[in-house]
Scaffold this motif. Structure first.
Motif, PDB file in Angstrom:
ATOM      1  N   LEU A  84      37.893  82.573  17.557  1.00  0.00           N
ATOM      2  CA  LEU A  84      37.409  81.665  18.598  1.00  0.00           C
ATOM      3  C   LEU A  84      36.023  82.081  19.077  1.00  0.00           C
ATOM      4  N   ALA A  85      35.827  83.373  19.309  1.00  0.00           N
ATOM      5  CA  ALA A  85      34.511  83.861  19.742  1.00  0.00           C
ATOM      6  C   ALA A  85      33.475  83.684  18.640  1.00  0.00           C
ATOM      7  N   ALA A  86      33.884  83.894  17.394  1.00  0.00           N
ATOM      8  CA  ALA A  86      32.957  83.753  16.270  1.00  0.00           C
ATOM      9  C   ALA A  86      32.504  82.304  16.114  1.00  0.00           C
ATOM     10  N   ILE A  87      33.447  81.369  16.296  1.00  0.00           N
ATOM     11  CA  ILE A  87      33.100  79.944  16.199  1.00  0.00           C
ATOM     12  C   ILE A  87      32.170  79.536  17.329  1.00  0.00           C
ATOM     13  N   GLU A  88      32.469  79.993  18.555  1.00  0.00           N
ATOM     14  CA  GLU A  88      31.621  79.653  19.698  1.00  0.00           C
ATOM     15  C   GLU A  88      30.218  80.228  19.525  1.00  0.00           C
ATOM     16  N   ALA A  89      30.133  81.429  18.972  1.00  0.00           N
ATOM     17  CA  ALA A  89      28.818  82.033  18.733  1.00  0.00           C
ATOM     18  C   ALA A  89      28.022  81.194  17.732  1.00  0.00           C
ATOM     19  N   HIS A  90      28.704  80.716  16.697  1.00  0.00           N
ATOM     20  CA  HIS A  90      28.020  79.873  15.707  1.00  0.00           C
ATOM     21  C   HIS A  90      27.599  78.542  16.317  1.00  0.00           C
ATOM     22  N   LYS A  91      28.472  77.941  17.126  1.00  0.00           N
ATOM     23  CA  LYS A  91      28.123  76.671  17.766  1.00  0.00           C
ATOM     24  C   LYS A  91      26.915  76.831  18.688  1.00  0.00           C
ATOM     25  N   ALA A  92      26.887  77.945  19.434  1.00  0.00           N
ATOM     26  CA  ALA A  92      25.788  78.178  20.369  1.00  0.00           C
ATOM     27  C   ALA A  92      24.466  78.351  19.639  1.00  0.00           C
ATOM     28  N   THR A  93      24.472  79.130  18.561  1.00  0.00           N
ATOM     29  CA  THR A  93      23.224  79.340  17.817  1.00  0.00           C
ATOM     30  C   THR A  93      22.793  78.064  17.100  1.00  0.00           C
ATOM     31  N   THR A  94      23.759  77.270  16.661  1.00  0.00           N
ATOM     32  CA  THR A  94      23.431  75.993  16.020  1.00  0.00           C
ATOM     33  C   THR A  94      22.777  75.047  17.017  1.00  0.00           C
ATOM     34  N   ALA A  95      23.339  74.973  18.235  1.00  0.00           N
ATOM     35  CA  ALA A  95      22.778  74.099  19.263  1.00  0.00           C
ATOM     36  C   ALA A  95      21.353  74.514  19.625  1.00  0.00           C
ATOM     37  N   LYS A  96      21.127  75.826  19.734  1.00  0.00           N
ATOM     38  CA  LYS A  96      19.783  76.313  20.059  1.00  0.00           C
ATOM     39  C   LYS A  96      18.810  76.015  18.928  1.00  0.00           C
ATOM     40  N   MET A  97      19.258  76.201  17.692  1.00  0.00           N
ATOM     41  CA  MET A  97      18.396  75.932  16.547  1.00  0.00           C
ATOM     42  C   MET A  97      18.017  74.449  16.494  1.00  0.00           C
ATOM     43  N   LEU A  98      18.991  73.565  16.683  1.00  0.00           N
ATOM     44  CA  LEU A  98      18.719  72.127  16.644  1.00  0.00           C
ATOM     45  C   LEU A  98      17.789  71.703  17.782  1.00  0.00           C
ATOM     46  N   SER A  99      17.940  72.342  18.941  1.00  0.00           N
ATOM     47  CA  SER A  99      17.071  72.031  20.072  1.00  0.00           C
ATOM     48  C   SER A  99      15.622  72.373  19.761  1.00  0.00           C
ATOM     49  N   TRP A 100      15.398  73.538  19.146  1.00  0.00           N
ATOM     50  CA  TRP A 100      14.035  73.940  18.806  1.00  0.00           C
ATOM     51  C   TRP A 100      13.472  73.108  17.663  1.00  0.00           C
ATOM     52  N   VAL A 101      14.298  72.729  16.722  1.00  0.00           N
ATOM     53  CA  VAL A 101      13.836  71.866  15.634  1.00  0.00           C
ATOM     54  C   VAL A 101      13.405  70.514  16.199  1.00  0.00           C
ATOM     55  N   ASP A 102      14.183  69.995  17.149  1.00  0.00           N
ATOM     56  CA  ASP A 102      13.828  68.719  17.778  1.00  0.00           C
ATOM     57  C   ASP A 102      12.494  68.829  18.511  1.00  0.00           C
ATOM     58  N   ARG A 103      12.301  69.939  19.229  1.00  0.00           N
ATOM     59  CA  ARG A 103      11.046  70.148  19.943  1.00  0.00           C
ATOM     60  C   ARG A 103       9.878  70.294  18.961  1.00  0.00           C
ATOM     61  N   TYR A 104      10.130  70.970  17.863  1.00  0.00           N
ATOM     62  CA  TYR A 104       9.112  71.181  16.831  1.00  0.00           C
ATOM     63  C   TYR A 104       8.655  69.838  16.244  1.00  0.00           C
ATOM     64  N   VAL A 105       9.621  68.996  15.921  1.00  0.00           N
ATOM     65  CA  VAL A 105       9.300  67.695  15.331  1.00  0.00           C
ATOM     66  C   VAL A 105       8.506  66.829  16.307  1.00  0.00           C
ATOM     67  N   LYS A 106       8.881  66.872  17.580  1.00  0.00           N
ATOM     68  CA  LYS A 106       8.156  66.084  18.579  1.00  0.00           C
ATOM     69  C   LYS A 106       6.710  66.559  18.697  1.00  0.00           C
ATOM     70  N   LEU A 107       6.506  67.870  18.693  1.00  0.00           N
ATOM     71  CA  LEU A 107       5.137  68.408  18.755  1.00  0.00           C
ATOM     72  C   LEU A 107       4.350  68.059  17.502  1.00  0.00           C
ATOM     73  N   GLU A 108       5.026  68.061  16.368  1.00  0.00           N
ATOM     74  CA  GLU A 108       4.366  67.715  15.113  1.00  0.00           C
ATOM     75  C   GLU A 108       3.841  66.283  15.152  1.00  0.00           C
ATOM     76  N   ASN A 109       4.580  65.402  15.802  1.00  0.00           N
ATOM     77  CA  ASN A 109       4.158  64.004  15.922  1.00  0.00           C
ATOM     78  C   ASN A 109       3.138  63.791  17.044  1.00  0.00           C
ATOM     79  N   GLU A 110       3.194  64.679  18.031  1.00  0.00           N
ATOM     80  CA  GLU A 110       2.336  64.521  19.206  1.00  0.00           C
ATOM     81  C   GLU A 110       0.956  65.145  19.036  1.00  0.00           C
ATOM     82  N   LEU A 111       0.874  66.302  18.425  1.00  0.00           N
ATOM     83  CA  LEU A 111      -0.379  67.053  18.355  1.00  0.00           C
ATOM     84  C   LEU A 111      -1.190  66.702  17.112  1.00  0.00           C
TER      85      LEU A 111
END
Length: 204
Positions: A84-111
């Motif tokens: 359970l802890a291992a799955i939650e750790a993976h979900k948390a890191t996945t959510a953080k990674m997707l958040s930064w990828v989304d921010r990266y893509v927005k900056l790529e289109n904006e700048l």
């Protein structure tokens, strides 16, 4: 909640003139397979990338039955399932990674291109770049590495409870990334290893 198949029910299942698949009401997608010759095994049916898949687990060995395992003794306290802890750790890191990828893509289109020339993976930092781009470059790489580490660390942990097994099954089949076939296969192999043991010990 529907009751899962018991050792008595599994032991009592008789072969027919055709191969039988008896669903386990306590675990969606799980079936007891009874061959015409009497051999028994488990099958887990799921969908991946929109296509039906089947994982065969077995053969089935009938022990003394549920209720005899130490974990089921009156007053026994079961340790938390480490999966359970291992799955939650993976979900948390996945959510953080997707958040930064989304921010990266927005900056790529904006700048404009001249404000996003840095490539942190190659240790190329352009001082005139937008600071947000440099930060996104750095954080995407770190988040990606953390997500990958958590994903592969998950393969080192086996579930020890029915709850953990079901959550792992859901987590394994919910991943749709095409580059993760080997990782998903590893999770399913862990399920195949853990399921017979948990059932035999009366934890399912």
């Amino acid at each position: 909640m529907a009751k899962p198949l018991t050792p008595v029910a599994v032991k009592s299942a008789k072969p027919g003139v055709k191969r039988l698949e008896i669903p386990d009401p306590g675990c969606q997608g799980l079936y007891l397979v009874v061959q015409t010759g009497g051999a028994k095994s488990w099958a887990f049916r799921y969908r991946f990338a929109g296509k039906p898949k089947k994982l065969t687990i077995g053969p089935v060995y009938i022990g003394s039955g549920k209720g005899d395992a130490p974990e089921n003794a009156a007053g026994a306290v079961q340790a938390p399932d480490p999966i359970l802890a291992a799955i939650e750790a993976h979900k948390a890191t996945t959510a953080k990674m997707l958040s930064w990828v989304d921010r990266y893509v927005k900056l790529e289109n904006e700048l404009p291109a001249e404000r996003r020339r840095s490539d942190v993976s190659r240790e190329e930092i352009v001082e005139t770049d937008d600071p947000r781009w440099i930060e996104a470059e750095r954080e995407v790489g770190l988040a990606w590495d953390a997500e990958a580490a958590a994903a592969w660390a998950l393969l080192e942990v086996l579930p020890t409870t029915r709850e953990g097994l079901l959550i792992l099954i859901e987590h394994a089949v919910s991943s749709r990334e095409p580059w993760r076939d080997d990782w998903q296969l590893g999770l399913l192999e862990n399920i195949a290893e853990a399921l017979p043991q948990l059932w035999q010990e009366g934890r399912l």
